[in-house]
Design a protein around this motif. Sequence first.
Motif, mmCIF file in Angstrom:
data_model
loop_
_atom_site.group_PDB
_atom_site.id
_atom_site.type_symbol
_atom_site.label_atom_id
_atom_site.label_comp_id
_atom_site.label_asym_id
_atom_site.label_seq_id
_atom_site.Cartn_x
_atom_site.Cartn_y
_atom_site.Cartn_z
ATOM 1 N N TRP A 87 34.337 43.221 40.620
ATOM 2 C CA TRP A 87 35.166 42.615 39.553
ATOM 3 C C TRP A 87 34.667 41.201 39.298
ATOM 4 O O TRP A 87 34.580 40.389 40.246
ATOM 5 C CB TRP A 87 36.653 42.599 39.973
ATOM 6 C CG TRP A 87 37.567 42.134 38.873
ATOM 7 C CD1 TRP A 87 37.456 42.397 37.555
ATOM 8 C CD2 TRP A 87 38.737 41.312 39.014
ATOM 9 N NE1 TRP A 87 38.482 41.825 36.846
ATOM 10 C CE2 TRP A 87 39.290 41.147 37.725
ATOM 11 C CE3 TRP A 87 39.385 40.709 40.107
ATOM 12 C CZ2 TRP A 87 40.440 40.394 37.481
ATOM 13 C CZ3 TRP A 87 40.537 39.971 39.862
ATOM 14 C CH2 TRP A 87 41.065 39.811 38.550
ATOM 15 N N GLN A 90 38.989 36.726 37.799
ATOM 16 C CA GLN A 90 39.772 35.989 38.805
ATOM 17 C C GLN A 90 41.239 36.286 38.533
ATOM 18 O O GLN A 90 41.646 36.247 37.365
ATOM 19 C CB GLN A 90 39.615 34.472 38.630
ATOM 20 C CG GLN A 90 38.208 33.964 38.576
ATOM 21 C CD GLN A 90 37.621 33.880 39.971
ATOM 22 O OE1 GLN A 90 38.373 33.867 40.957
ATOM 23 N NE2 GLN A 90 36.310 33.868 40.058
ATOM 24 N N PRO A 91 42.051 36.491 39.563
ATOM 25 C CA PRO A 91 43.465 36.791 39.308
ATOM 26 C C PRO A 91 44.150 35.707 38.484
ATOM 27 O O PRO A 91 44.983 36.007 37.626
ATOM 28 C CB PRO A 91 44.066 36.874 40.711
ATOM 29 C CG PRO A 91 42.917 37.070 41.644
ATOM 30 C CD PRO A 91 41.691 36.539 40.975
ATOM 31 N N ASP A 92 43.786 34.425 38.693
ATOM 32 C CA ASP A 92 44.539 33.379 37.985
ATOM 33 C C ASP A 92 44.088 33.191 36.540
ATOM 34 O O ASP A 92 44.821 32.614 35.734
ATOM 35 C CB ASP A 92 44.478 32.051 38.763
ATOM 36 C CG ASP A 92 43.090 31.743 39.271
ATOM 37 O OD1 ASP A 92 42.266 32.688 39.306
ATOM 38 O OD2 ASP A 92 42.813 30.577 39.606
ATOM 39 N N ALA A 94 42.603 35.935 34.660
ATOM 40 C CA ALA A 94 42.486 37.241 33.985
ATOM 41 C C ALA A 94 43.631 37.426 32.990
ATOM 42 O O ALA A 94 44.733 36.915 33.212
ATOM 43 C CB ALA A 94 42.524 38.365 35.016
ATOM 44 N N ARG A 99 45.181 41.646 35.163
ATOM 45 C CA ARG A 99 45.670 41.178 36.470
ATOM 46 C C ARG A 99 46.593 42.241 37.094
ATOM 47 O O ARG A 99 46.502 42.548 38.282
ATOM 48 C CB ARG A 99 46.412 39.845 36.328
ATOM 49 C CG ARG A 99 46.728 39.225 37.676
ATOM 50 C CD ARG A 99 47.242 37.794 37.606
ATOM 51 N NE ARG A 99 48.338 37.645 36.665
ATOM 52 C CZ ARG A 99 48.257 36.946 35.534
ATOM 53 N NH1 ARG A 99 47.128 36.341 35.199
ATOM 54 N NH2 ARG A 99 49.298 36.854 34.734
ATOM 55 N N TRP A 102 44.428 44.952 38.425
ATOM 56 C CA TRP A 102 43.736 44.487 39.644
ATOM 57 C C TRP A 102 44.667 44.648 40.850
ATOM 58 O O TRP A 102 44.266 45.137 41.907
ATOM 59 C CB TRP A 102 43.316 43.022 39.467
ATOM 60 C CG TRP A 102 42.941 42.344 40.746
ATOM 61 C CD1 TRP A 102 41.788 42.504 41.459
ATOM 62 C CD2 TRP A 102 43.733 41.389 41.480
ATOM 63 N NE1 TRP A 102 41.810 41.730 42.590
ATOM 64 C CE2 TRP A 102 42.994 41.036 42.623
ATOM 65 C CE3 TRP A 102 44.985 40.809 41.274
ATOM 66 C CZ2 TRP A 102 43.476 40.117 43.568
ATOM 67 C CZ3 TRP A 102 45.449 39.898 42.213
ATOM 68 C CH2 TRP A 102 44.710 39.563 43.339
ATOM 69 N N GLN A 103 45.931 44.271 40.643
ATOM 70 C CA GLN A 103 46.903 44.372 41.746
ATOM 71 C C GLN A 103 47.080 45.845 42.156
ATOM 72 O O GLN A 103 47.123 46.166 43.344
ATOM 73 C CB GLN A 103 48.242 43.777 41.282
ATOM 74 C CG GLN A 103 49.286 43.634 42.378
ATOM 75 C CD GLN A 103 48.831 42.667 43.485
ATOM 76 O OE1 GLN A 103 48.444 41.529 43.202
ATOM 77 N NE2 GLN A 103 48.828 43.136 44.738
ATOM 78 N N ARG A 106 44.075 46.996 44.104
ATOM 79 C CA ARG A 106 44.142 46.423 45.456
ATOM 80 C C ARG A 106 45.117 47.202 46.340
ATOM 81 O O ARG A 106 44.807 47.573 47.475
ATOM 82 C CB ARG A 106 44.627 44.973 45.347
ATOM 83 C CG ARG A 106 43.678 43.991 46.001
ATOM 84 C CD ARG A 106 44.029 42.610 45.592
ATOM 85 N NE ARG A 106 45.250 42.174 46.254
ATOM 86 C CZ ARG A 106 45.349 41.048 46.947
ATOM 87 N NH1 ARG A 106 44.306 40.279 47.103
ATOM 88 N NH2 ARG A 106 46.498 40.702 47.476
ATOM 89 N N TRP A 112 35.807 46.527 47.690
ATOM 90 C CA TRP A 112 35.276 45.521 46.763
ATOM 91 C C TRP A 112 33.862 45.155 47.176
ATOM 92 O O TRP A 112 33.546 45.130 48.366
ATOM 93 C CB TRP A 112 36.161 44.258 46.766
ATOM 94 C CG TRP A 112 37.589 44.587 46.412
ATOM 95 C CD1 TRP A 112 38.594 44.897 47.280
ATOM 96 C CD2 TRP A 112 38.154 44.680 45.103
ATOM 97 N NE1 TRP A 112 39.760 45.176 46.605
ATOM 98 C CE2 TRP A 112 39.522 45.046 45.253
ATOM 99 C CE3 TRP A 112 37.662 44.494 43.814
ATOM 100 C CZ2 TRP A 112 40.385 45.222 44.183
ATOM 101 C CZ3 TRP A 112 38.532 44.674 42.743
ATOM 102 C CH2 TRP A 112 39.868 45.027 42.927
#
Length: 508
Positions: A87, A90-92, A94, A99, A102-103, A106, A112
Amino acid sequence: MHRITPHQPHPLFNTAATRRLEKAAAAALPPHTLMQRAGLAVAQLAQALAPHARTVWIACGPGNNGGDGLEAAMHLQRSGRKVIVTWLGQPDTAPADARASWQRARDAGVAWADAAPNDLDANDLCIDALLGIGVASSPHSPPRTPDARLLTCLQALHHSPAPVLAVDLPSGLDADTGQFAAGLTPDTPPHLHHRAPTPRHTLSLLTLKPGLFTATGRDAAGHVWLDDLGVEPGHEPPNAWLSGPALPAPRAHASHKGSYGDVAVVGGEGLAARGMGMAGAALLAASAALHSGAGRVLVTLLDDGHLQLDPQQPELMLRRFDALALEQLTMVCGCGGGQAIAHVLPEVISRAARLVLDADALNTIATQAALHALVVARGQHGQPTVITPHPLEAARLLGLTTAEVQADRLDAAQQLADQFNCVAVLKGSGTVIAAPDRVPAINPTGNARLATAGTGDVLAGMVGAHLAAGASAWRAASEAVYQHGQAADVWPAGLALTASALARRVGG
Ligand SMILES: NC(=O)C1=CN([C@@H]2O[C@H](COP(=O)(O)OP(=O)(O)OC[C@H]3O[C@@H](n4cnc5c(N)ncnc54)[C@H](O)[C@@H]3O)[C@@H](O)[C@H]2O)[C@H](O)CC1
Ligand SMILES: [K+]
C-alpha cells in the motif's frame, strides 16, 4: 459483472461523466457502499480468473483505486487466499473510503510488503490497484514526478510473469484518451520482447471508459470486464459508443446487380509517372468492393491506360476517367493515387454521388484549401462523404503532428468530421468513427495482423460497397470498419493475412 465482447454496442463515459455518476450514486447510498461493491467485484473476478492462484499480490495506490484493492484484499484473505499487499498510502492522508478499507484489510490479517514478492510466477495473480481515473495526465499541466515506489510497483506489474487484473484501468492509462500519463508509459526491456505476453484483464467499475478501447488502451487493458456497481447511468449521456455488429440486411430475391450500386475506384498511379507503380492499391480496393457485395465495380487506373484487364479479377471493369458518369457513382478515390490523383480530384469531389476519400486523395486535400472547401460543400449539398485517414494522414489534414493526433484520437476524429463536414474514420488500434453532431464510435474489432500493406485500401473499397448499397455514410463507415476488423479476428491461424486474401474474405 460481465465480460465485454464485440457482439453488442456499449456506451462509454469519460472521467468527468464517471465522476458525476459516482457523486450522484454515493449521495444516494450509505457511506463506503461503492468501494465495498467495487472491492467485492474485484475479489470475485480474481477468484474466477485464478481460482488456484498460490499468491495474490495486490499493489494499492494512495487514492481510492488503492482503496478498491484494499477492500478486495480483505475478501480474498477471508476466503483463504495467500494475500500480500503493498500500500502506497498513509492512514492519516488517505481518502476516507480507502482508510476504512485499509482498516478492514488489516483486521482480516493480510500480509504487508514494501514491494512485489520476487518469486511471483505464472501460478500467481497480481492485482493492479495503483491508479484509476484519478491519474493526472493533462497535456497542459507539467508532468508529475511519480513517486519512486509507485514506479517500482508499476514496473513489477508491467513485467509480471503472473496474470494481471487491473482495477478500473491499467494504472497510468488516461481513461479519456487511451494514452499513458507522462512518465508512466510501460517500457519492455529487450530480454522480455520475445516472451509470450501474460494474460491481462481489466475490471472497469461503474462505467466503461473510452480509453480502454483505443490508442494504447486496447493492448494495456487486455480482456475488459464491467461491473456497474448497481448504478444506472440515468440521464448521463455517453461520450462515445463502442460499436456493435451490423444489423443483417437480407437481400430480396427480386434484386439484380443494379440494386447494390456501382462502385468506381480511382487511383493507382502508373510506373511511368515517377517510377512507382501503385495500381495494386486501387485493385485491392476494387476487389474488396466486389467481395463486399457491390453490384458492379469499375476501376480507373491513373496509369495512362496500360492495364486493360485484371486477369485475376475479370469482373472488374476498367474505364477511362472521362468514361465515368460521376453523378451516378459511388467513388472510392485515392488508393495508390500518388500525384496523379490531383488532376481528377476537383471533378471527383464536386460530382461523385457518394464518395470515399483515402490515402493520396487526403494528402492532396491537406495541401489545397480549395479542395477542402469542395469537400465541405458536399456535406452542404447532402452528398455523403467518408474520409479514411490513418494517423499520419489525419495529422496532415489537421495541421498537427501524428503524436498530437494519437494523444486524443476521439477529439482528432471529431475535429476531422467537423472541419470536413463528413464522416471521418481515424484508423489505428481502436478505429474511431466520427460525424458532425453525433457522439463518436470506437470499433471493437481488428488486431495487429491488419498492420500490413494494402489493408487500408481494402477498407476503403468496403466502405464504398456499403455506401453503394444505400447505407448512410455513418452506417457504411461503421459497418465496414467492424467487418474489416472481424475478418482479421477470425483469420485462420497459420494462414498469412495479406491484403488481397483479406479482400476476398470480407464478404464473409
Ligand atoms: N468511479 C467510481 O464510482 C468509483 C471509483 N472508485 C475507485 O476510485 C478511483 C478513483 O479514485 P481517486 O482517489 O480519485 O484517484 P486514483 O486512486 O485513481 O488516483 C489518485 C492518486 O494518484 C496520484 N496520482 C495521480 N496522477 C498521478 C501521476 N501522473 N503520477 C503519480 N501519481 C499520480 C494522486 O496524487 C492520488 O494520490 C477509481 O478509478 C475507482 O477505482 C471507488 O472505489 C468505487 C466507485
Ligand atoms: K488500476
